[in-house]
Design a protein around this motif. Structure first.
Motif, PDB file in Angstrom:
ATOM      1  N   ILE A  13      15.692  -1.918  64.260  1.00 14.46           N
ATOM      2  CA  ILE A  13      14.327  -1.969  63.729  1.00 14.46           C
ATOM      3  C   ILE A  13      14.056  -0.749  62.856  1.00 14.46           C
ATOM      4  O   ILE A  13      14.451   0.365  63.192  1.00 14.46           O
ATOM      5  CB  ILE A  13      13.302  -2.038  64.875  1.00 14.46           C
ATOM      6  CG1 ILE A  13      13.494  -3.338  65.650  1.00 14.46           C
ATOM      7  CG2 ILE A  13      11.880  -1.921  64.353  1.00 14.46           C
ATOM      8  CD1 ILE A  13      12.685  -3.436  66.913  1.00 14.46           C
ATOM      9  N   ARG A  52       7.100  -3.244  59.552  1.00 20.05           N
ATOM     10  CA  ARG A  52       8.279  -3.191  60.407  1.00 20.05           C
ATOM     11  C   ARG A  52       9.216  -4.323  60.035  1.00 20.05           C
ATOM     12  O   ARG A  52       8.790  -5.442  59.775  1.00 20.05           O
ATOM     13  CB  ARG A  52       7.876  -3.326  61.870  1.00 20.05           C
ATOM     14  CG  ARG A  52       9.006  -2.992  62.825  1.00 20.05           C
ATOM     15  CD  ARG A  52       8.579  -3.262  64.226  1.00 20.05           C
ATOM     16  NE  ARG A  52       9.095  -4.606  64.552  1.00 20.05           N
ATOM     17  CZ  ARG A  52       9.214  -5.078  65.770  1.00 20.05           C
ATOM     18  NH1 ARG A  52       8.792  -4.372  66.794  1.00 20.05           N
ATOM     19  NH2 ARG A  52       9.706  -6.273  65.976  1.00 20.05           N
ATOM     20  N   GLY A  54      13.053  -6.047  61.267  1.00 22.45           N
ATOM     21  CA  GLY A  54      14.115  -6.072  62.260  1.00 22.45           C
ATOM     22  C   GLY A  54      15.383  -6.651  61.648  1.00 22.45           C
ATOM     23  O   GLY A  54      15.329  -7.660  60.947  1.00 22.45           O
ATOM     24  N   ARG A  57      18.236 -10.377  63.414  1.00 20.51           N
ATOM     25  CA  ARG A  57      18.230 -11.837  63.256  1.00 20.51           C
ATOM     26  C   ARG A  57      19.369 -12.282  62.336  1.00 20.51           C
ATOM     27  O   ARG A  57      19.724 -11.594  61.386  1.00 20.51           O
ATOM     28  CB  ARG A  57      16.909 -12.274  62.658  1.00 20.51           C
ATOM     29  CG  ARG A  57      15.729 -11.903  63.510  1.00 20.51           C
ATOM     30  CD  ARG A  57      14.992 -13.141  63.832  1.00 20.51           C
ATOM     31  NE  ARG A  57      13.808 -12.885  64.602  1.00 20.51           N
ATOM     32  CZ  ARG A  57      13.559 -13.516  65.735  1.00 20.51           C
ATOM     33  NH1 ARG A  57      14.412 -14.383  66.207  1.00 20.51           N
ATOM     34  NH2 ARG A  57      12.445 -13.285  66.374  1.00 20.51           N
TER      35      ARG A  57
END
Length: 78
Positions: A13, A52, A54, A57
């Motif tokens: 992240i 933010r 991430g 995935r």
């Protein structure tokens, strides 16, 4: 020049700083509406002016391509 960030040293992240004046919630909503890319507004984490992202995935390469389209069409001056 539009964004700045520090590559995460642990975990998938990162917080990305928007180097232009905009509301992070409105920005995230617009990206979601126009490109179907989910960014979490930094204001949710007391980091206004950031979002933010991430990297965990499996669809992240496609999401980054769609985000790039949004940036080029809406933020990059010709």
């Amino acid at each position: 020049d539009l964004f700045s960030w520090h590559k995460p040293t642990a975990g998938p992240i990162a917080l990305v700083k928007m180097n232009f004046d905009t509301d992070d919630m409105a920005f995230a909503e617009r990206v979601l509406k126009e490109q179907k890319v989910l960014l979490l507004p930094g204001g949710l984490y007391d980091f206004e002016g950031y979002f933010r992202i991430g990297f965990g995935r499996k669809e992240i390469p496609k999401a980054l391509q769609e985000f790039e389209v949004f940036v080029k069409e809406n933020l990059v001056k010709a």
